[in-house]
Design a protein around this motif. Structure first.
Motif, PDB file in Angstrom:
ATOM      1  N   PHE A 249      24.482   0.315  15.905  1.00 52.55           N
ATOM      2  CA  PHE A 249      25.286   1.534  15.857  1.00 52.55           C
ATOM      3  C   PHE A 249      24.624   2.603  14.997  1.00 52.55           C
ATOM      4  O   PHE A 249      24.571   3.782  15.365  1.00 52.55           O
ATOM      5  N   LEU A 250      24.100   2.189  13.819  1.00 51.78           N
ATOM      6  CA  LEU A 250      23.407   3.144  12.957  1.00 51.78           C
ATOM      7  C   LEU A 250      22.147   3.666  13.623  1.00 51.78           C
ATOM      8  O   LEU A 250      21.805   4.856  13.497  1.00 51.78           O
ATOM      9  N   LEU A 251      21.443   2.776  14.350  1.00 51.98           N
ATOM     10  CA  LEU A 251      20.240   3.215  15.064  1.00 51.98           C
ATOM     11  C   LEU A 251      20.594   4.218  16.148  1.00 51.98           C
ATOM     12  O   LEU A 251      19.903   5.210  16.358  1.00 51.98           O
ATOM     13  N   TYR A 252      21.720   3.965  16.823  1.00 48.13           N
ATOM     14  CA  TYR A 252      22.183   4.894  17.857  1.00 48.13           C
ATOM     15  C   TYR A 252      22.505   6.269  17.270  1.00 48.13           C
ATOM     16  O   TYR A 252      22.139   7.315  17.824  1.00 48.13           O
ATOM     17  N   LEU A 253      23.191   6.268  16.123  1.00 49.06           N
ATOM     18  CA  LEU A 253      23.517   7.547  15.477  1.00 49.06           C
ATOM     19  C   LEU A 253      22.267   8.285  15.051  1.00 49.06           C
ATOM     20  O   LEU A 253      22.172   9.515  15.185  1.00 49.06           O
ATOM     21  N   ALA A 254      21.288   7.548  14.516  1.00 47.68           N
ATOM     22  CA  ALA A 254      20.051   8.183  14.067  1.00 47.68           C
ATOM     23  C   ALA A 254      19.310   8.820  15.229  1.00 47.68           C
ATOM     24  O   ALA A 254      18.812   9.949  15.151  1.00 47.68           O
ATOM     25  N   ILE A 255      19.243   8.082  16.361  1.00 47.48           N
ATOM     26  CA  ILE A 255      18.525   8.615  17.525  1.00 47.48           C
ATOM     27  C   ILE A 255      19.213   9.850  18.059  1.00 47.48           C
ATOM     28  O   ILE A 255      18.594  10.868  18.369  1.00 47.48           O
ATOM     29  N   ASN A 256      20.562   9.798  18.153  1.00 51.09           N
ATOM     30  CA  ASN A 256      21.290  10.945  18.683  1.00 51.09           C
ATOM     31  C   ASN A 256      21.272  12.125  17.750  1.00 51.09           C
ATOM     32  O   ASN A 256      21.244  13.270  18.188  1.00 51.09           O
ATOM     33  N   SER A 257      21.292  11.896  16.433  1.00 46.76           N
ATOM     34  CA  SER A 257      21.248  13.008  15.484  1.00 46.76           C
ATOM     35  C   SER A 257      19.910  13.703  15.539  1.00 46.76           C
ATOM     36  O   SER A 257      19.814  14.920  15.385  1.00 46.76           O
ATOM     37  N   ASN A 258      18.826  12.942  15.761  1.00 49.70           N
ATOM     38  CA  ASN A 258      17.507  13.562  15.860  1.00 49.70           C
ATOM     39  C   ASN A 258      17.360  14.313  17.168  1.00 49.70           C
ATOM     40  O   ASN A 258      16.804  15.398  17.232  1.00 49.70           O
ATOM     41  N   SER A 259      17.876  13.697  18.258  1.00 43.31           N
ATOM     42  CA  SER A 259      17.712  14.345  19.555  1.00 43.31           C
ATOM     43  C   SER A 259      18.518  15.629  19.636  1.00 43.31           C
ATOM     44  O   SER A 259      18.202  16.517  20.421  1.00 43.31           O
ATOM     45  N   ALA A 260      19.581  15.748  18.815  1.00 46.45           N
ATOM     46  CA  ALA A 260      20.369  16.979  18.821  1.00 46.45           C
ATOM     47  C   ALA A 260      19.563  18.144  18.290  1.00 46.45           C
ATOM     48  O   ALA A 260      19.875  19.295  18.572  1.00 46.45           O
ATOM     49  N   ASN A 261      18.511  17.888  17.517  1.00 47.78           N
ATOM     50  CA  ASN A 261      17.689  18.945  16.956  1.00 47.78           C
ATOM     51  C   ASN A 261      16.370  19.103  17.708  1.00 47.78           C
ATOM     52  O   ASN A 261      15.433  19.687  17.192  1.00 47.78           O
ATOM     53  N   VAL A 262      16.282  18.543  18.898  1.00 45.80           N
ATOM     54  CA  VAL A 262      15.080  18.671  19.727  1.00 45.80           C
ATOM     55  C   VAL A 262      15.472  19.349  21.026  1.00 45.80           C
ATOM     56  O   VAL A 262      16.416  18.938  21.695  1.00 45.80           O
ATOM     57  N   ASP A 263      14.760  20.414  21.400  1.00 40.76           N
ATOM     58  CA  ASP A 263      15.053  21.152  22.622  1.00 40.76           C
ATOM     59  C   ASP A 263      13.833  21.183  23.527  1.00 40.76           C
ATOM     60  O   ASP A 263      12.700  20.899  23.107  1.00 40.76           O
ATOM     61  N   ASN A 264      14.089  21.576  24.758  1.00 41.01           N
ATOM     62  CA  ASN A 264      13.026  21.791  25.733  1.00 41.01           C
ATOM     63  C   ASN A 264      12.961  23.264  26.096  1.00 41.01           C
ATOM     64  O   ASN A 264      13.971  23.971  26.062  1.00 41.01           O
ATOM     65  N   ILE A 265      11.775  23.718  26.457  1.00 42.85           N
ATOM     66  CA  ILE A 265      11.596  25.110  26.877  1.00 42.85           C
ATOM     67  C   ILE A 265      11.977  25.223  28.348  1.00 42.85           C
ATOM     68  O   ILE A 265      11.342  24.608  29.209  1.00 42.85           O
ATOM     69  N   ALA A 266      13.031  25.983  28.615  1.00 41.80           N
ATOM     70  CA  ALA A 266      13.520  26.124  29.985  1.00 41.80           C
ATOM     71  C   ALA A 266      12.582  27.026  30.787  1.00 41.80           C
ATOM     72  O   ALA A 266      12.438  28.220  30.475  1.00 41.80           O
ATOM     73  N   SER A 267      11.957  26.461  31.803  1.00 46.14           N
ATOM     74  CA  SER A 267      10.996  27.225  32.602  1.00 46.14           C
ATOM     75  C   SER A 267      11.680  28.276  33.468  1.00 46.14           C
ATOM     76  O   SER A 267      11.028  29.229  33.924  1.00 46.14           O
ATOM     77  N   GLU A 268      12.995  28.117  33.729  1.00 47.63           N
ATOM     78  CA  GLU A 268      13.690  29.082  34.572  1.00 47.63           C
ATOM     79  C   GLU A 268      14.076  30.357  33.827  1.00 47.63           C
ATOM     80  O   GLU A 268      14.516  31.330  34.439  1.00 47.63           O
ATOM     81  N   LEU A 269      13.911  30.376  32.493  1.00 51.32           N
ATOM     82  CA  LEU A 269      14.214  31.571  31.716  1.00 51.32           C
ATOM     83  C   LEU A 269      12.983  32.436  31.528  1.00 51.32           C
ATOM     84  O   LEU A 269      11.866  31.921  31.379  1.00 51.32           O
ATOM     85  N   LYS A 270      13.199  33.728  31.502  1.00 52.68           N
ATOM     86  CA  LYS A 270      12.127  34.654  31.146  1.00 52.68           C
ATOM     87  C   LYS A 270      12.731  35.902  30.518  1.00 52.68           C
ATOM     88  O   LYS A 270      13.915  36.204  30.728  1.00 52.68           O
ATOM     89  N   PHE A 271      11.922  36.594  29.743  1.00 53.43           N
ATOM     90  CA  PHE A 271      12.328  37.860  29.154  1.00 53.43           C
ATOM     91  C   PHE A 271      11.892  38.982  30.101  1.00 53.43           C
ATOM     92  O   PHE A 271      10.703  39.253  30.251  1.00 53.43           O
ATOM     93  N   LYS A 272      12.876  39.573  30.738  1.00 50.42           N
ATOM     94  CA  LYS A 272      12.569  40.643  31.697  1.00 50.42           C
ATOM     95  C   LYS A 272      12.026  41.874  30.993  1.00 50.42           C
ATOM     96  O   LYS A 272      11.129  42.557  31.487  1.00 50.42           O
ATOM     97  N   ASN A 273      12.568  42.139  29.794  1.00 53.40           N
ATOM     98  CA  ASN A 273      12.101  43.290  29.018  1.00 53.40           C
ATOM     99  C   ASN A 273      12.358  43.031  27.533  1.00 53.40           C
ATOM    100  O   ASN A 273      13.393  42.466  27.171  1.00 53.40           O
ATOM    101  N   VAL A 274      11.404  43.453  26.707  1.00 57.40           N
ATOM    102  CA  VAL A 274      11.531  43.333  25.253  1.00 57.40           C
ATOM    103  C   VAL A 274      11.128  44.654  24.624  1.00 57.40           C
ATOM    104  O   VAL A 274       9.997  45.120  24.827  1.00 57.40           O
ATOM    105  N   ASP A 275      12.032  45.239  23.860  1.00 54.72           N
ATOM    106  CA  ASP A 275      11.746  46.449  23.074  1.00 54.72           C
ATOM    107  C   ASP A 275      11.827  46.067  21.603  1.00 54.72           C
ATOM    108  O   ASP A 275      12.920  45.802  21.089  1.00 54.72           O
TER     109      ASP A 275
END
Length: 469
Positions: A14-40
């Motif tokens: 259970f503690l191992l499960y919590l540790a894995i999930n707490s770490n994965s909550a702070n890991v993201d992926n770069i969404a390839s479908e997003l883009k910045f149409k314009n930046v000023d």
């Protein structure tokens, strides 16, 4: 398997499960479908801080809704970052959390959570702000009393982002005509007080190109190296606040001798020096005092405004590059504006830090909150990450057990950190009468001893009585 062993194994998994999930909550992926149409982008380098405001048109080119996007800061600038935030098109703050992306350990990421999911094929307008400290370098590093201060800004010509950018434009505000040199990448143009770059089309993720501007900047380069803020709460209607401030001029150092005569006669002498600055206190502040190790400093002015008390602080001597000063500023505020209660439950709501001077940068803020004796803290809420120090006790007059002291530290602080913290605690209201009863009991015991001393005769010989014949 024995029940005890099975229970132990379950707890481990259970503690191992919590540790894995707490770490994965702070890991993201770069969404390839997003883009910045314009930046000023607008890069403001007119003060000692670097403020970058980006107006972004976010586009979802995928087939499913997106609930968040990522902001990134390059490795060369992440150590100077003091604040980062985001707002939607209605100027409402968006929740932002620090995160990581696998394979990009050298980049600092934040996940921005949108109010509503961005549907496929639609766009969204957001505004981000980042504030950097100590990102402007004096160049040259030393100047004479009569010379102006030149500084150099080195940044990124392009918006540093994990997404593809269709079009972007950057405006660098310097508010001066004295520009020694700057990066020239077409298309660009120079106007009075600003340099405009772009628009640049089709830039890929994590694109970097050096942007350098060498220009005149005589704004105050003051750094509060340490601020110790003491807040003492009383349930008898008053909250006492005292700040011990250490200030250093971190601009170009003074080269050669200092002439006070020239400085007083010629107002153009020492253009990069600091004669005074204005501190803003709460509108209800009273009994303000300003002193240093030599005593009270009388060269200060106080002006009461509608929403604040403006105190002009003038040190005993002007501050040039490399010079320091140390002072104490204190005042009182009524507790009813910051302390709320229901029965024995209390809520203290105050600022972590007040406005010290315009475009301030503070290396370290140590906040200490002294609560009434007998208080038991249940929760401490702070709007940004801090380092909580061990609690301690403070003893003053008529204390028996000591008053609890809550301490926390925040590094690299700017004006954006002028936000409220909250402390929830319980306090039996009957304890408010502890100190008055102690005073009454002490006076009663004193008077009783005086009465006993006067009434009793402690002499060794009895007095002789003379009778008349």
């Amino acid at each position: 398997m024995k029940p005890a062993m099975a229970k132990l194994e379950f707890c481990v998994f259970f503690l191992l499960y919590l540790a894995i999930n707490s770490n994965s909550a702070n890991v993201d992926n770069i969404a390839s479908e997003l883009k910045f149409k314009n930046v000023d982008r607008t890069i403001d380098v007119t003060s000692q801080l670097v403020k970058i405001v980006s107006k972004i048109t976010l586009e979802n080119t995928g087939k499913s809704p997106v609930k968040n996007f990522l902001l990134a800061v390059e490795a060369s600038a992440k150590n100077n970052l003091a604040y980062i935030g985001a707002k939607d098109s209605n100027s409402k703050d968006l929740r932002i959390l620090e995160t990581t992306v696998k394979g990009y350990d050298y980049v600092k990421f934040w996940r921005v959570e949108l109010k509503e999911a961005l549907d496929a094929g639609t766009s969204l307008y957001v505004v981000t702000e980042a504030v950097f400290t100590k990102a402007l370098l004096p160049f040259p590093t030393a100047i004479t009393q009569q010379e102006v201060q030149l500084v150099k800004y080195i940044g990124n010509l392009y918006a540093y982002t994990p997404y593809y950018v269709t079009s972007q434009k950057t405006v660098v505000n310097i508010k001066t005509k004295t520009v020694e040199a700057f990066t020239k990448v077409k298309p660009f143009s120079q106007q009075e007080g600003s340099i405009i770059y772009g628009p640049y089309p089709n830039t890929g993720p994590f694109t970097e190109k050096e942007l350098s501007v060498h220009y005149k900047n005589n704004s105050p380069f003051l750094t509060v190296t340490r601020l110790e803020r003491l807040i003492e709460v009383s349930h008898w209607g008053n909250i006492a606040i005292e700040e011990v401030v250490e200030v250093e001029h971190t601009g170009a150092k003074l080269k050669g001798p200092f002439s006070r005569y020239d400085y007083q006669q010629d107002h153009h002498s020492g253009p990069a020096s600091v004669r005074s600055y204005k501190t803003l206190l709460p509108a209800s502040a009273s009994d303000v005092y300003y002193r240093d190790t030599n005593g009270n400093i009388s060269t200060s002015n106080m002006k009461v405004k509608k929403d604040s008390v403006e105190v002009e602080l003038r040190p005993r001597y002007p501050l040039f590059g490399g010079w320091r000063t140390h002072y104490t500023l204190g005042y009182n505020v009524p507790s009813y504006e910051y302390l709320f209660h229901s029965g024995n439950d209390y809520l203290l709501k105050m600022r972590v830090i007040d406005h010290i001077f315009d475009d301030m940068q503070v290396d370290e803020v140590v906040t200490k909150v002294i609560l009434p004796e007998g208080s038991v803290v249940s929760k401490l809420l702070i709007p940004y990450p801090v380092t909580r120090l061990p609690d301690s006790l403070h003893f003053t007059y008529l204390d028996t057990k000591g008053r609890p002291v809550i301490k926390f530290v925040k590094n690299n602080v700017v004006e954006n950190h002028i936000q409220d913290f909250q402390i929830r605690y319980t306090f039996p209201r009957l304890l408010m009468f502890q100190e008055p009863l102690l005073v009454v009991g002490f006076l009663f015991a004193l008077f009783l001893l005086v009465i006993i001393y006067v009434r009793l005769d402690f002499s060794i010989h009895k007095p002789e009585h003379h009778h008349k014949d």
